[in-house]
Structure formats: C-alpha cells, structure tokens
Enzyme design. Structure first.
Site, PDB file in Angstrom:
ATOM      1  N   ARG A 123       0.855  -1.195   0.000  1.00 39.55           N
ATOM      2  CA  ARG A 123       0.000   0.000   0.000  1.00 39.55           C
ATOM      3  C   ARG A 123       0.886   1.239   0.000  1.00 39.55           C
ATOM      4  NH1 ARG A 123      -2.506   0.771   6.117  1.00 39.55           N
ATOM      5  NH2 ARG A 123      -0.519   0.836   7.219  1.00 39.55           N
ATOM      6  N   ASN A 161      -5.244   8.119   3.657  1.00 34.06           N
ATOM      7  CA  ASN A 161      -5.197   7.366   4.909  1.00 34.06           C
ATOM      8  C   ASN A 161      -3.762   7.308   5.402  1.00 34.06           C
ATOM      9  OD1 ASN A 161      -6.666   5.486   6.876  1.00 34.06           O
ATOM     10  ND2 ASN A 161      -4.939   4.212   6.241  1.00 34.06           N
ATOM     11  N   GLU A 162      -3.555   7.737   6.640  1.00 32.46           N
ATOM     12  CA  GLU A 162      -2.213   7.691   7.246  1.00 32.46           C
ATOM     13  C   GLU A 162      -1.148   8.216   6.279  1.00 32.46           C
ATOM     14  OE1 GLU A 162      -2.655   4.180  10.594  1.00 32.46           O
ATOM     15  OE2 GLU A 162      -1.670   3.681   8.700  1.00 32.46           O
ATOM     16  N   GLU A 319      -8.143   5.381  14.791  1.00 27.84           N
ATOM     17  CA  GLU A 319      -7.776   3.965  14.860  1.00 27.84           C
ATOM     18  C   GLU A 319      -7.014   3.680  16.143  1.00 27.84           C
ATOM     19  OE1 GLU A 319      -5.479   2.279  11.703  1.00 27.84           O
ATOM     20  OE2 GLU A 319      -6.602   3.294  10.126  1.00 27.84           O
ATOM     21  N   TRP A 327       1.847  -6.446  13.275  1.00 27.25           N
ATOM     22  CA  TRP A 327       3.082  -5.973  12.659  1.00 27.25           C
ATOM     23  C   TRP A 327       4.261  -5.874  13.618  1.00 27.25           C
ATOM     24  CZ3 TRP A 327       3.852  -1.480  15.345  1.00 27.25           C
ATOM     25  CH2 TRP A 327       2.724  -0.811  15.833  1.00 27.25           C
ATOM     26  N   GLU A 367      -3.276  -8.083   7.088  1.00 28.87           N
ATOM     27  CA  GLU A 367      -3.699  -7.707   8.435  1.00 28.87           C
ATOM     28  C   GLU A 367      -4.743  -8.666   9.000  1.00 28.87           C
ATOM     29  OE1 GLU A 367      -3.045  -3.025   8.893  1.00 28.87           O
ATOM     30  OE2 GLU A 367      -4.516  -3.491   7.355  1.00 28.87           O
ATOM     31  N   LYS A 368      -4.737  -9.907   8.540  1.00 24.11           N
ATOM     32  CA  LYS A 368      -5.747 -10.849   9.016  1.00 24.11           C
ATOM     33  C   LYS A 368      -5.566 -11.230  10.484  1.00 24.11           C
ATOM     34  CE  LYS A 368      -3.375 -14.879   6.939  1.00 24.11           C
ATOM     35  NZ  LYS A 368      -2.406 -14.094   6.128  1.00 24.11           N
ATOM     36  N   HIS A 370      -4.602  -8.956  12.711  1.00 23.96           N
ATOM     37  CA  HIS A 370      -4.830  -7.724  13.462  1.00 23.96           C
ATOM     38  C   HIS A 370      -6.221  -7.794  14.080  1.00 23.96           C
ATOM     39  CE1 HIS A 370      -5.303  -3.502  14.444  1.00 23.96           C
ATOM     40  NE2 HIS A 370      -4.118  -3.202  13.951  1.00 23.96           N
TER      41      HIS A 370
END
Length: 681
Positions: A123, A161-162, A319, A327, A367-368, A370
């Site tokens: 990303r 985003n971020e 968030e 991570w 991110e599964k 997370h």
C-alpha cells in the site's frame, strides 16, 4: 464539536443536538458478502456503533479500469448504514493505487535514496509529488464528492489514509524537481541557499538550481542542512497533497468537514503534525500500543500530544486496536480491562470519538491477524462483549462530549524540527533519542501524580507555570526570545543537554553551548561529553546519568548548582543548574537521568513553580489524572495504571463511570477507569 457532526444527531425536547461520543471503526465491506453486511449492521446496533470510516482501500473496487466506475456496492452500503443510524466518515480511497494505474504509469512509484523503485503489492506505493498520481487521484476524489455530496450518512471526509506512513521520503526525479521548487520559495536566491546550507564546506557550492538533488545515498554524510530541509520538504509535500484533495472536497461539498488521520506515535516522526493541524477541520489520530516498560506512559503521552496539536480542542481517535496487532515481532493480546482503559485514556485527553481498526477481522490479507471489534471467533466472544461494554460506557459519558482539556501547571514542549535535527548523523552521539527523553520527563511526572500537558512551539506557553523543553536542539532567535520572556515573566523553564545548539539552518550558535539559551541559563559549555553505550556517571544527589555529560562553567552569579558530577571526566563540575530570572527561573539538566532520576529531581523544580500533585500521596504513581471542562461540567478522569485495585480517598463528585467503596472513596478496579463530574458549568 465532533459529536454534532453526525447526519442524524440525537436531539432533546427543545430540538437542540444532544452531545454524544462517537464509537466505531474502519469498515471494509468489500471484503465480505452482502449477507455479512446485514449481520454487520445488526451487531453495530448491539455494540452502540454510530460511526464508521468507509472506503479507505477501495480504489480498485470503485474504479476497476481507467474509464470504468462501480459505485453500486458503495451506494448500497451507505444506504444500509444510514438506515441503521450509523454515520460515515467517507475516505477518498486514494491511499492505495489500483494495479491498472501502476501498470500504466510506473512513474508514480516511490524511489529510495539508493535509487530503487518500490513495487506495488502492498500500500501507499505512490509519490507525494507525482503529477500523474495526483491527476488520477483527484479525479477519483471529485467523482466521490459529486456522488455522495448529499447523502445523509456522510458526516465527514477522510483524506487518503495515514499520509506518509510508508512513503514520506521519496527520492525520485519528481521529488527532485519539487524539492528545487520548494527551495526556491524558501530561499529565493542561490546565494541565500548556499549560506544556509554552508556549502563552502566540502566544495558543495551550487551555481544552478538544477544541480541540487535530494539527499540520495552518497559517498559520505550528506549536507546536514540539505537533510533537514528535505525532511521539511517531505512533510510539506504531503501537506500540499492533503490540501489538493481538500480543495476538491470543499469545492463540491463546502459544508462537509474534512480530516485525515495523523499517526502521533514514536516511530512516525516524518510528518510535522503541529504544522498540519490547521489544514483539517478537526484533528484525527491513529495510535497503537508498543509493548515495553513505558507502554502505558507512551499511550498517555501520545494522546496528550494529540490534544496539544489540536489546541486542547476535542479530537477524533480514528484507529487503535481492540487487542493484538499484526506488525510487531511478537503481537500480544490485551488483558481484561485494557481495551476499555486504553480507549478511555484517549477520551481523558480529549478524544470525542473512539474508533478501531477495524470492524470485522479480515479472513485474508496482510492484516488478518490484526484484532478487530468482531474477531475471527465472532460475536460470541469475550472480545466482542468487551467492545459492547465499552459502547455502553461511552453512552454514559455523553456529557463529556465537546469539553476541552483543562490546562495543567506543567507543559512539556515537543518540537518536530528539534526531533529531526537532533538525531541526524555526524553528531556527538548516535544514541540520542529525542522522543524517549521527552517521554522520560512525562513518565517521571506521572510517577509523582502531577498532571502535565504536551504542547508544541505554537502554543500559548504562558498557560503553564513550568515548561520542560527536553533536547530543544534547534532554537531560532525568535524562540529564544520567547523562552527568555517566559522565564522573566514568572515561568519556570527546564531544558536539557544538546538544547539551544543550532539555529533554523542547523548552524551552531557560536560562543559556547547551549548557544541560544546560554545567557538565559547563566552557564557556558565548551565541549560535549557524550558517553559510550552502557557507561554511566554518578551525581552527588545520588542519581545516575547516562548518554551525555557537559563541561559546564557557571557564568552568572545568580546561577545555582543543584547537583554536581561525582564521577566521570567532569567530576566536581556542575551537572544540574538553575538561574533565577525575573519572577521565574531557567534550569539545565546536562545528562540523561531517566524517568527514575527525573522523578527524584522534579520535586526540587516543581516547588518554586508552585506545582503539586492533586492526588493523595499513597496513590501517586498508581493513578493518572486528567481533567476536561465544558458545557456539561468539569470531568475528572482517574486511570488505574496498575494491575491491582486502588482506592483513592478524598475525591468527591458525581460518579459517571466506575464506583466507590463503603466509605465513599473512589474504588478503581485493576486497570480500571473512574470518571466523576466534579462541578457543573
């Protein structure tokens, strides 16, 4: 206020909006079937969710090809959320370019300082200065703004985003061209730039703007002012991109607030959020706990700093995590009570919204693992029950919405440019950690039960009786005058080693350290004495210093020596000094004492400033206090920093959250939070 931004706010009998705190998450329905969407909104109602951030990583779904658009699924989701009382913070979906765009235009991909082009597949694979990327991204932004301008679920725009999380530093040819333009605007002439960069050193003098490059990988250390300016430029480039999206959104939807999610955390120093704050209609932040001995302190510090960036006004926690993240080297699950305590600590420091990444835990992708509000185990889980309990708590705390943080007696000054400049290469030590030094002072104050605000250089410093400015390395002449005026008018300034050393061009203030602050402090340092890793020195007040020492000479008769070095190269010389000036004072701490050493020193500094703990002695260090004040009253937050129950005597007020014991003292459960309304305004 943030709490009144929802499209369908609760209203009282008089029709006026009733304050409420927002509660929700990033929602990624494109990962799931429509059957799951129906279950999602049912569970959102059960949990008390009233807001979601939507479409953050949806570009490839919304625009599957250069001239192909598919908004049908997003229309359906927007309608479904609105029908179930959930407002939408709608992302512009520009965070992650789709494969068709990077295939057709690989020139949008970022380039490292080694000249390596980063590939798509993760990303944020885009250059902040790429005109090609901007053209395609703004086209998407306009399509979305036009389509959803009048949708009743829309309450705010979420730009990208971020920003800068993975692409803050790009060394491409696009960046080089934009860097030159930025430098022309800053310096106007090459002579001015050459002076600012000190290019007489190492034969670096520039005769043409086209000769200037970003600080790419070089044979030795790149020019330090070039490095500092590139950091400034990189932050400004992302800010400029934020403005570009915002301009489109305000043109099409002038009445819809615009924000983007900052990342006020130790590892994300590339974006100067204090400088960005005026570019958004309300500040939003993402924060994730990093395990370690100061993890609790760091969460509070970052929430506090976010409030400082927001000018003390309410902000949006966009968030954080319900439990483990994906991570870190080892991703620890949160213990019972930590989900609520983490969330309410942010509320204590001014958050009017508590949101998570993400609503439903992904079954696939990076991110599964997370955590989410709805975990892999589903709604029949302790985690979802904790989420629902937090939703109920936030409903109870509705009167807090819209209130601002009450200023504390102590301010800790946090400065992005000093963070950048103090940690560059070719310095007396590579071990210096700006953020850690600031956090140590904060931890020491927490251990003493003393409230403090983390503020930026643009704040009204006079609001604090004591101002701590750790490693304030970069001090322009104007800031030096402001700090001198602060002390002369009754404020008590505390600063540390490697402060006041350089000006805004990273040029040393000559005549002896600490340069710009030398006269104010009444001391002179001829030479730095950094310490090797693991080496320490003893002070005669029984504390121990590390990292740094200074060869201090007292130059003003009024300067007091509060502690001397007992061991080391400077044994017998001053280690901590204080100079009274006007109605205030200026203190210098020349070594890294760590949180414990600072906790021993601080009472001697706090006393003349008239600052003391508001907590009973027996609970100081175990309980954190924060105060918010607004139309609904004055609200005292008591946060249990320990894993045991704590009783806080002598506190009175209306208990909104938490409880009391039989004698009326506040009873804090292990890792618990109590909120009291101590007065009504």
């Amino acid at each position: 206020m943030i709490s009144t931004l929802l499209s369908r706010p609760q209203r009282g009998p008089d029709g006026a909006p009733v304050p409420r705190l927002l509660f929700g998450a990033d929602y990624n329905p494109e990962q799931w079937s429509r059957k799951v969407w129906e279950e999602d909104v049912r569970l959102m109602r059960a949990a008390g969710v009233n807001v979601v951030s939507l479409a953050i990583f949806s570009w490839a779904h919304l625009q599957p090809g250069p001239d192909a658009w598919d908004f049908a699924w997003l229309d359906e989701v927007m309608d479904l959320l609105y029908e179930n009382g959930v407002g939408v913070d709608l992302a512009t979906a520009t965070a992650s370019p789709p494969p068709w765009l990077t295939t057709a235009h690989p020139e949008i991909l970022p380039v490292t300082d080694r000249g390596e082009t980063l590939s798509p597949g993760a990303r944020q694979h885009w250059r902040p200065t790429s005109p090609v990327f901007r053209e395609h991204a703004l086209r998407l932004v306009r399509e979305m703004a036009t389509r959803y301008a009048d949708h009743p679920a829309l309450f705010a725009w979420h730009v990208n985003n971020e920003l800068g999380c993975h692409n803050v530093y790009d060394y491409s040819d696009d960046a080089a061209r934009a860097f030159r333009d930025w430098l022309r605007a800053r310096y106007t002439t090459l002579d001015t730039l050459n002076h600012a960069w000190g290019t007489a050193f190492w034969s670096q003098r520039y005769g043409d703007w086209e000769q200037i490059l970003p600080p790419r990988l070089a044979a030795s250390h790149p020019n330090p002012t070039q490095q500092l300016d590139f950091k400034r430029f990189s932050s400004d480039s992302l800010k400029d991109y934020l403005r570009a999206e915002r301009a489109v959104l305000r043109e099409v939807t002038p009445d819809v607030p615009v924000t983007t999610n900052f990342m006020v955390m130790p590892g994300t120093k590339g974006m100067n959020y204090a400088d960005w704050a005026d570019e958004v209609d309300f500040v939003a932040n993402d924060h994730y706990v990093v395990p370690g001995p100061q993890a609790r302190d760091e969460l509070s510090f970052s929430a506090n700093l976010t409030s400082g960036i927001a000018g003390g006004r309410p902000w949006f926690l966009m968030e954080h995590s319900t439990s483990a993240v994906n991570w870190q080297p080892v991703n620890l699950a949160k213990r019972p009570g930590e989900l609520a305590r983490d969330s309410l600590t942010h509320v204590a420091h001014g958050a009017d919204a508590v949101c998570f990444f993400q609503w439903r835990q992904s079954a696939a992708g990076a991110e599964k693992y997370h955590s989410a509000m709805v975990p892999h185990a589903g709604a029949d889980s302790d985690l979802f029950r904790a989420v629902t309990a937090l939703g109920d708590t936030l409903k109870t705390l509705a009167p807090v919405a819209g209130s601002e943080r009450e200023p504390a007696g102590v301010g800790i000054l946090f400065d992005w440019e000093s963070w950048w400049a103090s940690e560059q290469d070719s310095h007396p030590t590579s071990l210096l950690d700006y953020h850690r030094e600031a956090l140590d002072w904060y931890s020491a104050l927490l251990s003493l039960g003393v409230r403090a605000d983390v503020v930026t250089t643009g704040a009204d410093l006079s609001r604090h009786r004591m101002l701590i400015a750790p490693v304030l390395h970069l001090v322009p002449a104007g800031l030096a005058k402001d700090l001198t005026r602060y002390a002369e008018q009754g404020g008590h300034l505390v600063t540390t080693y490697f402060s006041g050393v350089v000006d805004e061009n990273d040029h040393v203030w000559l005549g002896g350290y600490p340069g710009a602050l030398r006269d104010l402090l009444g001391i002179r340092v001829e030479e730095f004495g950094p310490l090797p890793a693991g080496q320490e020195v003893e002070l005669d007040d029984a504390s121990t210093g590390g990292l740094w020492t200074d060869h201090i000479t007292v130059t003003a008769p009024s300067t007091e020596v509060l502690a001397h070095y007992r061991t080391g190269a400077y044994a017998g010389r001053p280690a901590v000094t204080r100079r009274p000036t006007g109605g205030g004072s200026a203190t210098y701490v020349s070594t890294r004492l760590g949180a414990d050493g600072l906790a021993s020193l601080l009472p001697r500094l706090l006393e003349p400033a008239g600052v003391m703990s508001e907590l009973p002695a027996e609970v100081r260090g175990s309980v954190e206090t924060t105060v918010r004040r607004g139309p609904g009253g004055r609200f005292l937050f008591l946060v249990n920093r320990t894993d045991r129950a704590v009783t806080v005597p002598g506190v009175t007020g209306e208990v909104l959250v938490g409880g009391t014991d039989a004698d009326g003292a506040v009873l804090l459960a292990p890792r618990g939070v109590t909120v009291l309304r101590t007065s009504t305004d």
